[in-house]
Design a protein around this motif. Structure first.
Motif, mmCIF file in Angstrom:
data_model
loop_
_atom_site.group_PDB
_atom_site.id
_atom_site.type_symbol
_atom_site.label_atom_id
_atom_site.label_comp_id
_atom_site.label_asym_id
_atom_site.label_seq_id
_atom_site.Cartn_x
_atom_site.Cartn_y
_atom_site.Cartn_z
ATOM 1 N N GLN A 76 12.521 10.799 5.375
ATOM 2 C CA GLN A 76 13.244 9.734 4.822
ATOM 3 C C GLN A 76 12.243 8.690 4.142
ATOM 4 O O GLN A 76 12.912 7.697 3.481
ATOM 5 C CB GLN A 76 13.888 9.155 5.984
ATOM 6 C CG GLN A 76 14.951 10.062 6.734
ATOM 7 C CD GLN A 76 15.902 10.705 5.881
ATOM 8 O OE1 GLN A 76 16.475 9.767 5.222
ATOM 9 N NE2 GLN A 76 16.346 12.123 6.301
ATOM 10 N N ASP A 77 11.123 8.568 4.577
ATOM 11 C CA ASP A 77 10.170 7.608 3.912
ATOM 12 C C ASP A 77 9.716 8.018 2.547
ATOM 13 O O ASP A 77 9.083 9.031 2.369
ATOM 14 C CB ASP A 77 8.952 7.444 4.950
ATOM 15 C CG ASP A 77 8.079 6.206 4.738
ATOM 16 O OD1 ASP A 77 8.431 5.802 3.453
ATOM 17 O OD2 ASP A 77 7.362 5.771 5.711
ATOM 18 N N SER A 78 9.978 7.087 1.766
ATOM 19 C CA SER A 78 9.577 7.451 0.209
ATOM 20 C C SER A 78 8.029 7.183 0.009
ATOM 21 O O SER A 78 7.608 7.643 -1.008
ATOM 22 C CB SER A 78 10.227 6.565 -0.732
ATOM 23 O OG SER A 78 10.047 5.302 -0.519
ATOM 24 N N GLN A 79 7.291 6.706 1.140
ATOM 25 C CA GLN A 79 5.969 6.448 0.852
ATOM 26 C C GLN A 79 5.161 7.625 1.496
ATOM 27 O O GLN A 79 3.822 7.701 1.314
ATOM 28 C CB GLN A 79 5.419 5.213 1.796
ATOM 29 C CG GLN A 79 5.883 3.798 1.198
ATOM 30 C CD GLN A 79 5.619 3.733 -0.182
ATOM 31 O OE1 GLN A 79 4.447 3.725 -0.624
ATOM 32 N NE2 GLN A 79 6.559 3.397 -1.036
ATOM 33 N N LEU A 80 5.899 8.547 1.871
ATOM 34 C CA LEU A 80 5.398 9.789 2.474
ATOM 35 C C LEU A 80 5.205 10.967 1.373
ATOM 36 O O LEU A 80 6.230 11.213 0.689
ATOM 37 C CB LEU A 80 6.076 10.473 3.799
ATOM 38 C CG LEU A 80 5.867 9.606 4.692
ATOM 39 C CD1 LEU A 80 6.671 9.739 6.045
ATOM 40 C CD2 LEU A 80 4.361 9.150 5.150
ATOM 41 N N ILE A 81 4.268 11.772 1.161
ATOM 42 C CA ILE A 81 4.117 12.958 0.542
ATOM 43 C C ILE A 81 4.312 14.496 1.164
ATOM 44 O O ILE A 81 3.450 14.544 2.196
ATOM 45 C CB ILE A 81 2.936 12.949 -0.463
ATOM 46 C CG1 ILE A 81 2.920 11.816 -1.331
ATOM 47 C CG2 ILE A 81 2.734 14.487 -1.378
ATOM 48 C CD1 ILE A 81 1.654 11.817 -2.299
ATOM 49 N N ALA A 82 5.126 15.237 1.047
ATOM 50 C CA ALA A 82 5.358 16.255 1.851
ATOM 51 C C ALA A 82 4.998 17.653 1.067
ATOM 52 O O ALA A 82 5.331 17.869 -0.190
ATOM 53 C CB ALA A 82 6.555 16.368 2.503
ATOM 54 N N MET A 83 4.430 18.650 1.426
ATOM 55 C CA MET A 83 4.191 19.806 1.085
ATOM 56 C C MET A 83 4.718 20.996 2.172
ATOM 57 O O MET A 83 4.157 21.050 3.277
ATOM 58 C CB MET A 83 2.569 20.011 0.755
ATOM 59 C CG MET A 83 2.351 21.406 0.163
ATOM 60 S SD MET A 83 0.375 21.749 -0.051
ATOM 61 C CE MET A 83 -0.134 21.986 1.562
ATOM 62 N N THR A 84 5.529 21.699 1.797
ATOM 63 C CA THR A 84 6.075 22.520 2.869
ATOM 64 C C THR A 84 5.178 23.865 2.935
ATOM 65 O O THR A 84 4.536 24.597 1.989
ATOM 66 C CB THR A 84 7.610 23.266 2.301
ATOM 67 O OG1 THR A 84 8.488 22.173 2.183
ATOM 68 C CG2 THR A 84 8.147 24.400 3.342
ATOM 69 N N LEU A 120 3.408 19.771 5.678
ATOM 70 C CA LEU A 120 2.188 19.040 5.737
ATOM 71 C C LEU A 120 2.505 17.630 5.101
ATOM 72 O O LEU A 120 2.906 17.605 4.087
ATOM 73 C CB LEU A 120 1.235 19.598 5.289
ATOM 74 C CG LEU A 120 -0.258 19.004 5.397
ATOM 75 C CD1 LEU A 120 -0.834 19.145 6.539
ATOM 76 C CD2 LEU A 120 -1.459 19.643 4.286
ATOM 77 N N VAL A 121 2.204 16.344 5.783
ATOM 78 C CA VAL A 121 2.732 15.374 5.386
ATOM 79 C C VAL A 121 1.590 14.123 5.353
ATOM 80 O O VAL A 121 0.623 14.448 6.242
ATOM 81 C CB VAL A 121 3.752 14.477 6.188
ATOM 82 C CG1 VAL A 121 4.204 13.183 5.748
ATOM 83 C CG2 VAL A 121 5.123 15.545 6.473
ATOM 84 N N HIS A 122 1.511 13.527 4.168
ATOM 85 C CA HIS A 122 0.494 12.154 4.246
ATOM 86 C C HIS A 122 1.025 11.218 3.539
ATOM 87 O O HIS A 122 1.803 11.486 2.801
ATOM 88 C CB HIS A 122 -0.799 12.786 3.771
ATOM 89 C CG HIS A 122 -0.880 13.186 2.230
ATOM 90 N ND1 HIS A 122 -1.028 12.437 1.248
ATOM 91 C CD2 HIS A 122 -0.753 14.282 1.796
ATOM 92 C CE1 HIS A 122 -1.260 12.990 0.175
ATOM 93 N NE2 HIS A 122 -0.889 14.188 0.362
ATOM 94 N N ARG A 123 0.449 10.025 3.729
ATOM 95 C CA ARG A 123 1.005 8.728 3.071
ATOM 96 C C ARG A 123 0.318 8.783 1.567
ATOM 97 O O ARG A 123 -0.599 9.286 1.436
ATOM 98 C CB ARG A 123 0.467 7.472 3.762
ATOM 99 C CG ARG A 123 1.137 7.386 5.126
ATOM 100 C CD ARG A 123 1.048 6.154 5.861
ATOM 101 N NE ARG A 123 1.869 4.763 4.905
ATOM 102 C CZ ARG A 123 3.107 4.978 4.920
ATOM 103 N NH1 ARG A 123 3.701 5.319 5.801
ATOM 104 N NH2 ARG A 123 3.630 3.780 4.291
ATOM 105 N N LYS A 124 1.212 8.177 0.544
ATOM 106 C CA LYS A 124 0.628 7.925 -0.413
ATOM 107 C C LYS A 124 -0.344 7.112 -0.663
ATOM 108 O O LYS A 124 -0.598 6.016 0.370
ATOM 109 C CB LYS A 124 1.766 7.512 -1.598
ATOM 110 C CG LYS A 124 2.979 8.311 -1.827
ATOM 111 C CD LYS A 124 3.903 7.475 -2.692
ATOM 112 C CE LYS A 124 5.284 8.389 -2.987
ATOM 113 N NZ LYS A 124 6.352 7.811 -3.809
#
Length: 299
Positions: free
Chosen positions: A150-158, A272-276
């Motif tokens: 839900q957070d647009s500041q996060l980058i996700a890679m499935t 796998l998630v990390h912040r921009k």
């Protein structure tokens, strides 16, 4: 052109074990996924590597020749990796990871062991929790989480996906029988409740047109720990919904059985998630590349 060197590795194991099922166990995959990989490899090469017309698995003459070439290729790759290890060893430091319980299993730790073999001087701080984590925590570089972000500041890679399955032990089903529906399972008094998720919300989210209210649950065992729930159902203490990737080996060894239901749960992406950020460290870059490559052919 062959797209993935893991196809070679799969065939090497098939040749050496003379078994699809044993290869699946070695590679922590399902027999059907190994069969698909073999068929894909044969289709790309336009040759038949294995004779399927006989009772037992037999490698064709061209398969024997291909096996020898695969072994030569893998030896060369290992030689190259050993040469590169010296430069990789210069990458050192710490990497913080936060993972949920559903990834606290062999699938994840096999990947970690492979990563550490390539980058032995990178030390990991792994935190296991199902709680919502503050992603601004500077001690954590990557988060592994399921579902949509839900957070647009996060980058996700499935990385892969998981499907909830209702499980029980063979002994339990022999004594109690299979429920006819999810509603019957929930009302049975033997549905083991995970207290670390909001079941009302999950049922509503995953089963939009056919969903069971949490208040339909009859008093039964409960736990705030996934591993505890799995241990309970293995010992015939009831049924539980658990991610399929966590119990794959238990299914193969027939310690657990998937209970057929009147509903079909969708697969849930695991990311796998990390912040921009303006830039990432070299440690983060090599870890992201490694874990992406490792799970690229996971089925």
């Amino acid at each position: 052109m062959i797209s993935n060197i893991r196809d070679f590795i799969t065939f090497i194991h098939i040749f050496e074990t003379k078994s699809i099922s044993n290869t699946a166990l070695l590679l922590n995959r399902t027999p059907s996924s190994i069969s698909k990989k073999l068929a894909k490899l044969e289709d790309e090469l336009q040759v038949q590597l294995v004779d399927r017309s006989t009772k037992y698995l037999e490698v064709t003459p061209i398969g024997h020749e291909f096996y020898g070439k695969c072994k030569e290729i893998m030896a060369k790759i290992q030689e190259c990796e050993e040469l590169l290890l010296e430069s990789n060893n210069r990458i050192s430091g710490k990497l913080g990871l936060s993972i949920p319980e559903l990834m606290n299993n062999d699938i994840f730790y096999d990947c970690i062991a492979d990563f550490s073999q390539h980058y032995p001087d990178i030390k990991l701080n792994i935190q296991v929790t199902n709680k919502v984590v503050d992603t601004s925590n500077t001690q954590i570089d990557f988060f592994i989480r399921s579902g949509e972000l839900q957070d647009s500041q996060l980058i996700a890679m499935t990385l892969l996906s998981a499907r909830p399955v209702l499980c029980a032990s063979p002994n339990y089903l022999e004594q109690k029988g299979q429920p006819d529906s999810l509603y019957d399972a929930v009302k049975s008094g033997d549905f083991i409740t995970p207290t670390y998720v909001n079941l009302n919300e999950k049922f509503k989210q995953l089963l939009s047109h056919h969903y069971v209210q949490y208040q339909d649950l009859v008093d039964s065992h409960s736990s705030n720990n996934l591993d505890s729930i799995i241990k309970l159902i293995k010992r015939g203490q009831g049924m539980a919904l658990v991610p399929d990737i966590v119990v794959e080996k238990d299914f193969k060894r027939q310690k657990l059985v998937a209970v057929g239901l009147d509903v079909n749960f969708p697969r849930i992406p695991i990311n796998l998630v990390h912040r921009k950020r303006a830039s990432t460290t070299r440690i983060m870059t090599v870890f992201k590349q490694h874990i992406s490559s490792y799970f690229s052919d996971y089925e």
